[in-house]
Motif scaffolding. Structure first.
Motif, PDB file in Angstrom:
ATOM      1  N   SER A  60      -5.158   1.884  -0.989  1.00  0.00           N
ATOM      2  CA  SER A  60      -4.425   2.611   0.044  1.00  0.00           C
ATOM      3  C   SER A  60      -5.182   2.601   1.370  1.00  0.00           C
ATOM      4  CB  SER A  60      -4.186   4.054  -0.392  1.00  0.00           C
ATOM      5  OG  SER A  60      -5.412   4.753  -0.437  1.00  0.00           O
ATOM      6  N   SER A  61      -4.475   2.869   2.443  1.00  0.00           N
ATOM      7  CA  SER A  61      -5.073   2.907   3.782  1.00  0.00           C
ATOM      8  C   SER A  61      -6.104   4.023   3.899  1.00  0.00           C
ATOM      9  CB  SER A  61      -3.975   3.102   4.832  1.00  0.00           C
ATOM     10  OG  SER A  61      -2.997   2.103   4.729  1.00  0.00           O
ATOM     11  N   ASN A 102     -10.818   0.759  11.052  1.00  0.00           N
ATOM     12  CA  ASN A 102      -9.628  -0.090  11.034  1.00  0.00           C
ATOM     13  C   ASN A 102      -9.958  -1.481  11.547  1.00  0.00           C
ATOM     14  OD1 ASN A 102      -7.026  -1.151  11.077  1.00  0.00           O
ATOM     15  ND2 ASN A 102      -6.472  -0.140  13.003  1.00  0.00           N
ATOM     16  N   LYS A 153       0.839  -1.193   0.000  1.00  0.00           N
ATOM     17  CA  LYS A 153       0.000   0.000   0.000  1.00  0.00           C
ATOM     18  C   LYS A 153       0.875   1.244   0.000  1.00  0.00           C
ATOM     19  CE  LYS A 153      -3.589  -2.188   2.866  1.00  0.00           C
ATOM     20  NZ  LYS A 153      -4.383  -2.065   4.119  1.00  0.00           N
TER      21      LYS A 153
END
Length: 635
Positions: free
Chosen positions: A407-408, A516, A393
């Motif tokens: 991506s995060s 998360n 990522k």
């Protein structure tokens, strides 16, 4: 308490059935019957029956009483009169009698008389002739017209388009087709209501279309879409009589935002667009580190596989690639797959670049580590060889790099937008520990009226990773409460989910979510029953397939490897399929990004976008939820 509430709901349901008997029937379950067979008998869908009989989801019991709703697809019948020969009557022809007069007298056709008296075809009727008059009996034949018919999915058609065309909700379409895939493919045959061609609605591209969410009324739609009730009713004939229903598809004034949302959910099945069957060379670079494996000892080799994360994940990923190779060959695609061991060393990667002619590859998958991947991408950039990163990522992308892992930041953006789009929510609450204060504050900025709750501290001011029930009760509001839980501590997750589960009721509906998803939520101490009861939502790069979804890949994998594929194996399959199919459907794999903006496979989907100065990144993820102890995609 839940049992009592359920009994109360049944009482209310039966009261409704008695006061509006014309809308409901009852059915006593017989041995061997299924929901599908009962639904077909009454011309309803399994979904309709489950809606009135929630316990039926757990299984049917003999002699159980089900409430059956009025059919939404009205059965039609066609009655015809059929005549059968029942014998003959002899008749002696009198003076002036003709075939016409005899037909009138005995209520038969002239051709019927001729048929049983063949001589009358060549000569006229004469006085004194003895002829046979057929005697018929008639009966009514009632032909039941099927309530559903087969429909072949057209290009660009998703579930909502078909639901709109045939005047049903998306849920009803799914109920008619219990084995239907999440994403429809061109040429797929499904069941739809058997309505006339004139009744089928056309999609008008000058408008947008909106799928009604649960509990949405005209007021919420006005706030969300800016459209008055009268305008919606004018655009959607029949809406005034039927009212709004969850899953109903409405025609609304054009909105670019709605159209973009539709595009997000419409993926392409690349296997139906193959035009290039030339042999393709794919190079696979993985850190097997086979030089460390003692091939002389099975025991030592097994132990090394168990203890070496690089070796284990590489083998899992490669097992999925092999399954993809087999599937691609069945599609007629010829492949040359070269597999190289990077040994997780930059020096070995340099050696492979200098000695293995990777520049002639049509695509490279791997390596797994950032420095190794950057070296490969840099070397192959001149020849524009595409390099696909399986697992990394937030890369610095050169022009020829495809970051297949989203991506995060996208994970957070996706779940925030998902919650914002829920017009039925009443309140947002964020519960976090001290390590996630930044996330908590960021969510507060997104949801200005959100309430914040922090974990309790000990005497030294350190996190104790718990909250009290009173901390949460004081923040709850009547209606739907969306609660973000931000932590990596499993004891905190256990504490919060237990409290939320006890507070979840009709007055305070609680939906749990997080930005998360991590191991804390999957710990053995966490009750999956609590997560299901709380409809736990979270963003993820890959959904989890369910074994009862009749998944062909899973079945073949089990047959070959005698075990269920893990996420790494599934990702190997999905990525290999996407890379090779993109090479097969487009003259240039870089152009395939625009030609086929979204693809989806077993657990992963790919929607590549290009950085202004750099390569390509996957810009799509899933929002999934726990439901009935399964993880399914949230709509």
């Amino acid at each position: 308490m839940k049992k009592l509430l359920y009994i109360l709901s049944l009482v209310l349901m039966f009261n409704c059935a008695s006061t509006q008997a014309q809308n409901y029937k009852t059915h006593r379950v017989k041995s061997g019957e299924t929901i599908e067979s009962i639904a077909k008998e009454y011309s309803v869908t399994p979904y309709d029956i489950y809606a009135l009989n929630p316990d039926a989801k757990k299984g049917l019991k003999d002699n159980a009483l089900l409430i059956i709703p009025k059919s939404k697809v009205t059965s039609q019948t066609n009655t015809t009169t059929v005549k059968e020969l029942d014998g003959f009557k002899e008749h002696k022809v009198k003076r002036k009698e003709t075939l016409y007069s005899l037909a009138q007298k005995y209520n038969v056709e002239q051709d019927d008389i001729k048929k049983h008296n063949p001589s009358l075809y060549s000569k006229n009727l004469r006085r004194g002739d003895r002829i046979k008059i057929p005697i018929y009996k008639t009966k009514q034949v009632v032909e039941v017209i099927e309530t559903t018919k087969d429909y072949t999915v057209l290009p660009k058609e998703g579930k909502w388009r078909i639901a709109y065309k045939f005047g049903i909700t998306v849920d009803e379409l799914e109920a008619l087709n219990p084995d239907m895939n999440a994403v429809l493919t061109i040429g797929e045959v499904i069941k739809v209501p058997n309505i006339t061609t004139e009744e089928v609605k056309e999609i008008d591209e000058r408008y947008s279309y909106y799928t009604v969410l649960p509990k949405e009324g005209f007021y919420r739609l006005k706030l969300k879409l800016g459209v008055e009730q009268e305008d919606l009713e004018a655009l959607n004939p029949g809406l005034k009589e039927s009212g709004l229903k969850s899953g109903m598809v409405l025609k609304v004034p054009y909105s670019s935002q709605l159209n973009e949302a539709e595009a997000e959910t419409s993926s392409s099945n690349l296997s139906s667009h193959i035009k290039n069957y030339d042999a393709k060379r794919i190079a696979i670079l993985l850190p097997f580190r086979l030089d460390r494996v003692n091939t002389d000892s099975i025991y030592d080799a097994k132990k090394q596989i168990q203890n070496d994360n690089f070796l284990r994940s590489s083998l899992d990923f490669y097992s999925g690639i092999l399954m993809a190779v087999d599937s691609l060959k069945n599609l007629g695609i010829s492949l040359k797959v070269d597999v190289y061991d990077t040994k997780n060393q930059l020096s070995e990667v340099s050696y492979l670049l200098n000695s293995k002619d990777l520049e002639s590859a049509d695509a490279v998958i791997g390596p797994l580590m950032p420095k190794n991947l950057e070296r490969v991408a840099s070397d192959l950039k001149r020849k524009k060889v595409p390099v696909f990163s399986p697992n990394l990522k937030d890369l610095k992308l050169s022009d020829n790099v495809f970051q297949s892992m989203p991506s995060s930041d996208l994970l957070i953006t996706k779940i925030v937008n998902f919650v914002k789009a829920d017009s039925t929510k009443n309140h947002v609450i964020v519960i976090s520990d001290s390590k996630n204060v930044a996330t908590s504050n960021a969510l507060k900025r997104e949801f200005g009226s959100a309430s914040l709750i922090s974990s309790r501290k000990d005497k030294e001011g350190k996190d104790s990773y718990y909250v009290m029930e009173s901390d949460i009760v004081s923040k709850l509001k009547p209606g739907k409460n969306i609660i973000f839980l931000e932590t990596e501590n499993y004891t905190f997750v256990s504490n919060v989910t237990s409290i939320l589960n006890s507070l979840n009721n009709e007055d305070h509906q609680i939906i749990l979510t997080t930005t998360n998803m991590n191991g804390a939520f999957e710990n053995d101490e966490i009750s999956n029953y609590h997560l299901s009861n709380l409809n736990f939502h979270f963003p993820t790069v890959s959904k989890t397939y369910n074994e009862d979804d009749n998944n062909g890949f899973s079945k073949r994998y089990k047959l070959v490897y005698n075990e269920t594929p893990n996420k790494t194996a599934v990702r190997g399959f999905d990525l290999m399929m996407d890379v090779v199919l993109r090479l097969s459907v487009s003259d240039d794999i870089y152009n395939s990004v625009n030609e086929f903006p979204l693809t989806e496979y077993v657990e992963n989907k790919f929607a590549y976008k290009k950085h202004l100065f750099g390569g390509y990144y996957n810009d799509t993820i899933y929002v999934v939820k726990y439901q009935d102890l399964k993880i399914i995609e949230a709509k």
